[in-house]
Design a protein around this motif. Structure first.
Motif, PDB file in Angstrom:
ATOM      1  N   LEU A  34       0.821  -1.208   0.000  1.00 24.21           N
ATOM      2  CA  LEU A  34       0.000   0.000   0.000  1.00 24.21           C
ATOM      3  C   LEU A  34       0.862   1.269   0.000  1.00 24.21           C
ATOM      4  O   LEU A  34       0.337   2.360  -0.190  1.00 24.21           O
ATOM      5  CB  LEU A  34      -0.952   0.002   1.198  1.00 24.21           C
ATOM      6  N   GLY A  35       2.157   1.111   0.184  1.00 18.60           N
ATOM      7  CA  GLY A  35       3.055   2.262   0.176  1.00 18.60           C
ATOM      8  C   GLY A  35       3.104   2.975  -1.162  1.00 18.60           C
ATOM      9  O   GLY A  35       3.433   4.157  -1.238  1.00 18.60           O
ATOM     10  N   ASP A  36       2.751   2.274  -2.231  1.00 14.97           N
ATOM     11  CA  ASP A  36       2.748   2.882  -3.564  1.00 14.97           C
ATOM     12  C   ASP A  36       1.418   3.530  -3.906  1.00 14.97           C
ATOM     13  O   ASP A  36       1.245   4.060  -4.990  1.00 14.97           O
ATOM     14  CB  ASP A  36       3.079   1.820  -4.622  1.00 14.97           C
ATOM     15  N   GLY A  37       0.452   3.434  -3.002  1.00 15.44           N
ATOM     16  CA  GLY A  37      -0.853   4.048  -3.239  1.00 15.44           C
ATOM     17  C   GLY A  37      -1.975   3.059  -2.992  1.00 15.44           C
ATOM     18  O   GLY A  37      -1.738   1.895  -2.668  1.00 15.44           O
ATOM     19  N   PRO A  38      -3.202   3.526  -3.154  1.00 12.09           N
ATOM     20  CA  PRO A  38      -4.365   2.677  -2.889  1.00 12.09           C
ATOM     21  C   PRO A  38      -4.362   1.424  -3.764  1.00 12.09           C
ATOM     22  O   PRO A  38      -3.888   1.446  -4.906  1.00 12.09           O
ATOM     23  CB  PRO A  38      -5.557   3.562  -3.248  1.00 12.09           C
ATOM     24  N   ARG A  39      -4.883   0.349  -3.206  1.00 13.39           N
ATOM     25  CA  ARG A  39      -4.985  -0.925  -3.938  1.00 13.39           C
ATOM     26  C   ARG A  39      -6.351  -1.531  -3.672  1.00 13.39           C
ATOM     27  O   ARG A  39      -6.893  -1.420  -2.572  1.00 13.39           O
ATOM     28  CB  ARG A  39      -3.918  -1.920  -3.466  1.00 13.39           C
ATOM     29  N   ARG A  40      -6.849  -2.217  -4.662  1.00  8.86           N
ATOM     30  CA  ARG A  40      -8.081  -2.979  -4.496  1.00  8.86           C
ATOM     31  C   ARG A  40      -7.730  -4.311  -3.851  1.00  8.86           C
ATOM     32  O   ARG A  40      -6.586  -4.764  -3.900  1.00  8.86           O
ATOM     33  CB  ARG A  40      -8.749  -3.188  -5.849  1.00  8.86           C
ATOM     34  N   PHE A  41      -8.742  -4.933  -3.261  1.00  8.94           N
ATOM     35  CA  PHE A  41      -8.543  -6.216  -2.595  1.00  8.94           C
ATOM     36  C   PHE A  41      -7.904  -7.228  -3.545  1.00  8.94           C
ATOM     37  O   PHE A  41      -6.946  -7.902  -3.181  1.00  8.94           O
ATOM     38  CB  PHE A  41      -9.896  -6.750  -2.080  1.00  8.94           C
ATOM     39  N   THR A  42      -8.431  -7.316  -4.758  1.00 10.17           N
ATOM     40  CA  THR A  42      -7.907  -8.309  -5.710  1.00 10.17           C
ATOM     41  C   THR A  42      -6.460  -8.028  -6.087  1.00 10.17           C
ATOM     42  O   THR A  42      -5.686  -8.959  -6.295  1.00 10.17           O
ATOM     43  CB  THR A  42      -8.780  -8.383  -6.981  1.00 10.17           C
ATOM     44  N   GLU A  43      -6.069  -6.761  -6.159  1.00 10.24           N
ATOM     45  CA  GLU A  43      -4.673  -6.420  -6.446  1.00 10.24           C
ATOM     46  C   GLU A  43      -3.767  -6.891  -5.309  1.00 10.24           C
ATOM     47  O   GLU A  43      -2.688  -7.442  -5.557  1.00 10.24           O
ATOM     48  CB  GLU A  43      -4.512  -4.916  -6.631  1.00 10.24           C
ATOM     49  N   LEU A  44      -4.197  -6.658  -4.079  1.00 12.17           N
ATOM     50  CA  LEU A  44      -3.415  -7.113  -2.929  1.00 12.17           C
ATOM     51  C   LEU A  44      -3.321  -8.636  -2.907  1.00 12.17           C
ATOM     52  O   LEU A  44      -2.247  -9.193  -2.688  1.00 12.17           O
ATOM     53  CB  LEU A  44      -4.031  -6.610  -1.617  1.00 12.17           C
ATOM     54  N   LYS A  45      -4.417  -9.302  -3.162  1.00  7.50           N
ATOM     55  CA  LYS A  45      -4.442 -10.767  -3.155  1.00  7.50           C
ATOM     56  C   LYS A  45      -3.462 -11.334  -4.169  1.00  7.50           C
ATOM     57  O   LYS A  45      -2.709 -12.260  -3.883  1.00  7.50           O
ATOM     58  CB  LYS A  45      -5.877 -11.256  -3.442  1.00  7.50           C
ATOM     59  N   ARG A  46      -3.440 -10.752  -5.368  1.00 10.89           N
ATOM     60  CA  ARG A  46      -2.497 -11.211  -6.405  1.00 10.89           C
ATOM     61  C   ARG A  46      -1.048 -10.929  -6.017  1.00 10.89           C
ATOM     62  O   ARG A  46      -0.154 -11.715  -6.308  1.00 10.89           O
ATOM     63  CB  ARG A  46      -2.805 -10.533  -7.743  1.00 10.89           C
ATOM     64  N   ALA A  47      -0.806  -9.801  -5.371  1.00 12.70           N
ATOM     65  CA  ALA A  47       0.563  -9.392  -5.027  1.00 12.70           C
ATOM     66  C   ALA A  47       1.144 -10.206  -3.872  1.00 12.70           C
ATOM     67  O   ALA A  47       2.364 -10.352  -3.767  1.00 12.70           O
ATOM     68  CB  ALA A  47       0.588  -7.905  -4.675  1.00 12.70           C
ATOM     69  N   LEU A  48       0.297 -10.732  -3.001  1.00  8.30           N
ATOM     70  CA  LEU A  48       0.753 -11.442  -1.809  1.00  8.30           C
ATOM     71  C   LEU A  48       0.668 -12.949  -2.045  1.00  8.30           C
ATOM     72  O   LEU A  48      -0.307 -13.593  -1.680  1.00  8.30           O
ATOM     73  CB  LEU A  48      -0.074 -11.027  -0.596  1.00  8.30           C
ATOM     74  N   ASP A  49       1.696 -13.478  -2.627  1.00  7.37           N
ATOM     75  CA  ASP A  49       1.732 -14.899  -2.954  1.00  7.37           C
ATOM     76  C   ASP A  49       1.567 -15.747  -1.699  1.00  7.37           C
ATOM     77  O   ASP A  49       2.303 -15.589  -0.728  1.00  7.37           O
ATOM     78  CB  ASP A  49       3.067 -15.226  -3.632  1.00  7.37           C
ATOM     79  N   GLY A  50       0.556 -16.609  -1.715  1.00  6.69           N
ATOM     80  CA  GLY A  50       0.359 -17.533  -0.607  1.00  6.69           C
ATOM     81  C   GLY A  50      -0.672 -17.115   0.419  1.00  6.69           C
ATOM     82  O   GLY A  50      -1.051 -17.914   1.265  1.00  6.69           O
ATOM     83  N   VAL A  51      -1.149 -15.879   0.378  1.00  4.86           N
ATOM     84  CA  VAL A  51      -2.146 -15.451   1.360  1.00  4.86           C
ATOM     85  C   VAL A  51      -3.524 -15.951   0.911  1.00  4.86           C
ATOM     86  O   VAL A  51      -3.871 -15.889  -0.261  1.00  4.86           O
ATOM     87  CB  VAL A  51      -2.154 -13.912   1.552  1.00  4.86           C
ATOM     88  N   SER A  52      -4.299 -16.452   1.854  1.00  6.73           N
ATOM     89  CA  SER A  52      -5.661 -16.870   1.539  1.00  6.73           C
ATOM     90  C   SER A  52      -6.570 -15.639   1.569  1.00  6.73           C
ATOM     91  O   SER A  52      -6.239 -14.621   2.186  1.00  6.73           O
ATOM     92  CB  SER A  52      -6.159 -17.897   2.552  1.00  6.73           C
ATOM     93  N   GLN A  53      -7.711 -15.749   0.934  1.00  5.02           N
ATOM     94  CA  GLN A  53      -8.672 -14.647   0.933  1.00  5.02           C
ATOM     95  C   GLN A  53      -9.098 -14.325   2.361  1.00  5.02           C
ATOM     96  O   GLN A  53      -9.173 -13.166   2.752  1.00  5.02           O
ATOM     97  CB  GLN A  53      -9.886 -15.007   0.077  1.00  5.02           C
ATOM     98  N   ARG A  54      -9.337 -15.349   3.155  1.00  3.13           N
ATOM     99  CA  ARG A  54      -9.751 -15.143   4.543  1.00  3.13           C
ATOM    100  C   ARG A  54      -8.659 -14.431   5.347  1.00  3.13           C
ATOM    101  O   ARG A  54      -8.932 -13.501   6.106  1.00  3.13           O
ATOM    102  CB  ARG A  54     -10.096 -16.484   5.197  1.00  3.13           C
ATOM    103  N   MET A  55      -7.410 -14.875   5.202  1.00  2.00           N
ATOM    104  CA  MET A  55      -6.321 -14.271   5.969  1.00  2.00           C
ATOM    105  C   MET A  55      -6.097 -12.822   5.554  1.00  2.00           C
ATOM    106  O   MET A  55      -5.833 -11.964   6.406  1.00  2.00           O
ATOM    107  CB  MET A  55      -5.035 -15.085   5.781  1.00  2.00           C
ATOM    108  N   LEU A  56      -6.205 -12.535   4.262  1.00  2.45           N
ATOM    109  CA  LEU A  56      -6.059 -11.153   3.805  1.00  2.45           C
ATOM    110  C   LEU A  56      -7.184 -10.290   4.378  1.00  2.45           C
ATOM    111  O   LEU A  56      -6.939  -9.178   4.849  1.00  2.45           O
ATOM    112  CB  LEU A  56      -6.050 -11.086   2.276  1.00  2.45           C
TER     113      LEU A  56
END
Length: 125
Positions: A34-56
């Motif tokens: 998020l340091g580079d600016g706002p992100r949508r949930f799906t963008e964060l999910k794709r960027a964080l390899d291995g995180v589950s939807q629930r954990m995110l």
């Protein structure tokens, strides 16, 4: 002699509780992205390899509760949600950047040390 801060009053969060949140497995990764600016949930999910939807979801809610980020819902079809660091979150990111840089710069050494330890521990067992 170093002065220690007074313990928090009952019912308030203390330093250990805050450190538990910011130092968990995913929080610093989320904050970093998020340091580079706002992100949508799906963008964060794709960027964080291995995180589950629930954990995110859990991580984002905890960070929002602590005032580290804000959640904005856009009433479009389909609805979309965006997350952005607050001033508090930006300050946390600035404090965490040296730790992130150290981790990135030493991952090869840590991996080698683990392999050596695991080989030694296997031989001793």
């Amino acid at each position: 002699m170093t002065a220690h801060p007074e313990p928090a009053a009952p019912g308030t969060c203390d330093v250990r509780e805050v450190l538990d949140v910011v130092a968990d497995k995913w929080s610093l990764f989320v904050i970093s992205h998020l340091g580079d600016g706002p992100r949508r949930f799906t963008e964060l999910k794709r960027a964080l390899d291995g995180v589950s939807q629930r954990m995110l979801t859990v991580t984002l809610r905890r960070l929002e509760r602590d005032g580290v980020l804000t959640r904005t819902v856009y009433e479009v079809m389909p609805p979309n949600v965006s997350y952005e660091l607050t001033a508090l979150g930006t300050g946390l990111l600035e404090a965490a950047r040296p730790l992130i840089a150290w981790s990135t710069g030493h991952i090869t050494q840590i991996t080698a040390a683990r392999a050596q330890y695991d080989g030694t521990a296997a031989d001793a067992g």
